[in-house]
Design a protein around this motif. Structure first.
Motif, PDB file in Angstrom:
ATOM      1  N   ALA A   6      -0.772  10.179  -1.059  1.00  0.00           N
ATOM      2  CA  ALA A   6      -0.415   8.782  -1.315  1.00  0.00           C
ATOM      3  C   ALA A   6       0.707   8.637  -2.336  1.00  0.00           C
ATOM      4  O   ALA A   6       1.388   7.606  -2.372  1.00  0.00           O
ATOM      5  CB  ALA A   6      -1.648   7.996  -1.774  1.00  0.00           C
ATOM      6  N   SER A   7       0.899   9.638  -3.179  1.00  0.00           N
ATOM      7  CA  SER A   7       1.922   9.526  -4.232  1.00  0.00           C
ATOM      8  C   SER A   7       2.926  10.665  -4.186  1.00  0.00           C
ATOM      9  O   SER A   7       3.626  10.924  -5.166  1.00  0.00           O
ATOM     10  CB  SER A   7       1.254   9.476  -5.616  1.00  0.00           C
ATOM     11  OG  SER A   7       0.322  10.521  -5.779  1.00  0.00           O
ATOM     12  N   VAL A   8       3.042  11.347  -3.044  1.00  0.00           N
ATOM     13  CA  VAL A   8       3.892  12.525  -2.943  1.00  0.00           C
ATOM     14  C   VAL A   8       5.353  12.218  -3.248  1.00  0.00           C
ATOM     15  O   VAL A   8       6.080  13.069  -3.780  1.00  0.00           O
ATOM     16  CB  VAL A   8       3.753  13.156  -1.538  1.00  0.00           C
ATOM     17  CG1 VAL A   8       4.277  12.213  -0.454  1.00  0.00           C
ATOM     18  CG2 VAL A   8       4.438  14.501  -1.477  1.00  0.00           C
TER      19      VAL A   8
ATOM     20  N   VAL B  28       0.853  -1.193   0.000  1.00  0.00           N
ATOM     21  CA  VAL B  28       0.000   0.000   0.000  1.00  0.00           C
ATOM     22  C   VAL B  28       0.889   1.243   0.000  1.00  0.00           C
ATOM     23  O   VAL B  28       1.814   1.365   0.796  1.00  0.00           O
ATOM     24  CB  VAL B  28      -0.928   0.019   1.236  1.00  0.00           C
ATOM     25  CG1 VAL B  28      -1.698   1.335   1.303  1.00  0.00           C
ATOM     26  CG2 VAL B  28      -1.890  -1.158   1.185  1.00  0.00           C
ATOM     27  N   LEU B  29       0.595   2.170  -0.898  1.00  0.00           N
ATOM     28  CA  LEU B  29       1.335   3.423  -0.996  1.00  0.00           C
ATOM     29  C   LEU B  29       0.516   4.529  -0.346  1.00  0.00           C
ATOM     30  O   LEU B  29      -0.585   4.844  -0.796  1.00  0.00           O
ATOM     31  CB  LEU B  29       1.615   3.764  -2.462  1.00  0.00           C
ATOM     32  CG  LEU B  29       2.424   2.727  -3.257  1.00  0.00           C
ATOM     33  CD1 LEU B  29       2.587   3.178  -4.703  1.00  0.00           C
ATOM     34  CD2 LEU B  29       3.782   2.491  -2.605  1.00  0.00           C
ATOM     35  N   ASP B  30       1.066   5.116   0.714  1.00  0.00           N
ATOM     36  CA  ASP B  30       0.345   6.194   1.398  1.00  0.00           C
ATOM     37  C   ASP B  30       1.293   6.964   2.304  1.00  0.00           C
ATOM     38  O   ASP B  30       1.018   7.186   3.475  1.00  0.00           O
ATOM     39  CB  ASP B  30      -0.825   5.617   2.209  1.00  0.00           C
ATOM     40  CG  ASP B  30      -1.788   6.700   2.673  1.00  0.00           C
ATOM     41  OD1 ASP B  30      -1.971   7.691   1.941  1.00  0.00           O
ATOM     42  OD2 ASP B  30      -2.346   6.556   3.784  1.00  0.00           O
TER      43      ASP B  30
ATOM     44  N   GLY C   7      -5.898   8.226  -2.766  1.00  0.00           N
ATOM     45  CA  GLY C   7      -5.631   6.810  -2.566  1.00  0.00           C
ATOM     46  C   GLY C   7      -5.604   6.021  -3.864  1.00  0.00           C
ATOM     47  O   GLY C   7      -4.831   5.057  -4.016  1.00  0.00           O
ATOM     48  N   LEU C   8      -6.442   6.420  -4.821  1.00  0.00           N
ATOM     49  CA  LEU C   8      -6.506   5.723  -6.105  1.00  0.00           C
ATOM     50  C   LEU C   8      -5.457   6.220  -7.103  1.00  0.00           C
ATOM     51  O   LEU C   8      -5.170   5.531  -8.089  1.00  0.00           O
ATOM     52  CB  LEU C   8      -7.903   5.877  -6.719  1.00  0.00           C
ATOM     53  CG  LEU C   8      -9.056   5.224  -5.943  1.00  0.00           C
ATOM     54  CD1 LEU C   8     -10.392   5.551  -6.622  1.00  0.00           C
ATOM     55  CD2 LEU C   8      -8.864   3.720  -5.829  1.00  0.00           C
TER      56      LEU C   8
END
Length: 371
Positions: A253-255, A138-140, A309-310
């Motif tokens: 989530a993608s920073v 999970v990427l967050d 998140g998506l």
């Protein structure tokens, strides 16, 4: 030769220790920014003219409950060491609840916020376990799911379980003074936001994360203004000051993974969807559910949190675990929050709602208040 070798080993060890200390101090300063942001969230919610001290008090009460309980739980039951990562985890938990109480501010009595804080900690620790232990990949890094989504849907679970519809009839009048608090908080939060989303990133990723965050947030400023002007030919100050922060929510989530262009687009989408949610979804949800999200947390944190998140899936950076994380957080948040709402339902209702007089002798103090 042996002496030289020992000297080099010692120097290398000392340099490594110093680098670790510098990195920890660097992280310390980002953590302090997050503590500051937690207090600013209170000012972000002070737009109701007669409900300013109550918001500040609720914020301090849940912070004073969640922060130590989180640390004590991890050090007592999981043998965690006191370090900067644990402190950041604790303030993340506290700021998540500060955001979440925005959904039901005014719905419960002040003393009930202590109960809320106690019940929130195990909920938050469970969602941490679900996202980063039960699931893999999970990427967050910046909390789009863990902080913003969970805050919004846990809070919504609370009001759905509590169902204090009487608060719907209470006045929520604003003033230039009260809305100015929101402007101040929103602009300062925008400045500090990179510290929040990069708090747990290694030093080498912080500058790119900072750039990505600001790109996303200025995109939100632009798109929010354009949508409001196009649809209303005027700027609603509350919608504007809230929705311009949606880019920071969405980029979390993608920073550390998105390109600058991708970050800007994520901010555009996050800010645009947040603005439209305030204009159209907020009233529809209130009508359909019969309950009122006092501070519009779903529009600023819930919907942009889903987008954030998506985003790693859309960018090709994550797979099925990411989708499960988003859906699971929504469902878990609603269920756990609903249980807390049922518990709060049996507690005494507030004597006054959306009014500082519920906790303070404000009636007497405001007798001469020209506002």
């Amino acid at each position: 030769m042996h002496f030289a070798s020992d000297t080099l080993t010692h120097l290398h060890s000392a340099a490594t220790t110093m680098n670790d200390q510098v990195a920890e101090l660097f992280q310390y300063h980002r953590a302090q920014d997050v503590f500051f942001m937690l207090m600013l969230v209170a000012f972000l919610m002070m737009f109701i003219r007669r409900y300013e001290w109550g918001v500040a008090l609720a914020t301090l009460l849940v912070f004073a409950t969640v922060f130590p309980l989180y640390i004590l739980a991890y050090t007592t039951f999981f043998d965690a060491e006191i370090n900067i990562e644990l402190l950041i985890g604790a303030v993340f938990a506290a700021i998540t609840l500060v955001i979440a109480i925005g959904v039901f501010l005014g719905h419960i009595s002040t003393i009930a916020f202590l109960v809320v804080g106690v019940l929130f900690v195990p909920s938050y620790m469970f969602i941490e376990w679900f996202l980063f232990t039960a699931l893999d990949g999970v990427l967050d890094a910046g909390g789009s799911i863990l902080v913003h989504m969970f805050a919004a849907y846990w809070g919504w679970g609370v009001i759905l379980g509590l169902r204090n519809k009487a608060v719907n009839d209470e006045p929520a009048n604003t003033s230039v003074h009260s809305v100015s608090f929101v402007w101040l908080a929103s602009m300062l939060l925008m400045v500090l936001w990179p510290s929040f989303v990069t708090a747990l990133l290694p030093p080498e990723d912080v500058i790119s994360g900072m750039a990505n965050t600001y790109l996303a947030m200025v995109a939100s400023v632009l798109v929010t203004y354009v949508i409001l002007w196009a649809l209303k030919r005027t700027i609603d100050p509350l919608v504007f000051t809230y929705a311009i922060l949606a880019g920071g929510v969405a980029i979390g989530a993608s920073v550390d993974l998105a390109t600058p262009l991708q970050s800007w687009i994520i901010g555009l989408v996050g800010g645009g969807i947040s603005t439209l949610s305030f204009l159209f979804l907020d009233g529809w949800l209130r009508k359909k559910t019969g309950v009122w999200d006092t501070m519009g947390v779903h529009n600023l944190h819930g919907v942009p949190g889903i987008i954030g998140g998506l985003a790693p899936i859309v960018l090709g950076l994550a797979g099925g675990a990411q989708a499960i994380a988003v859906v699971g957080t929504l469902v878990i948040g609603l269920v756990l929050g609903f249980i807390v709402g049922l518990i709060l339902k049996v507690m005494p209702k507030p004597t006054k709602m959306l009014d500082d007089a519920e906790a303070f002798p404000a009636v007497e103090m405001r007798a001469t208040d020209p506002a």
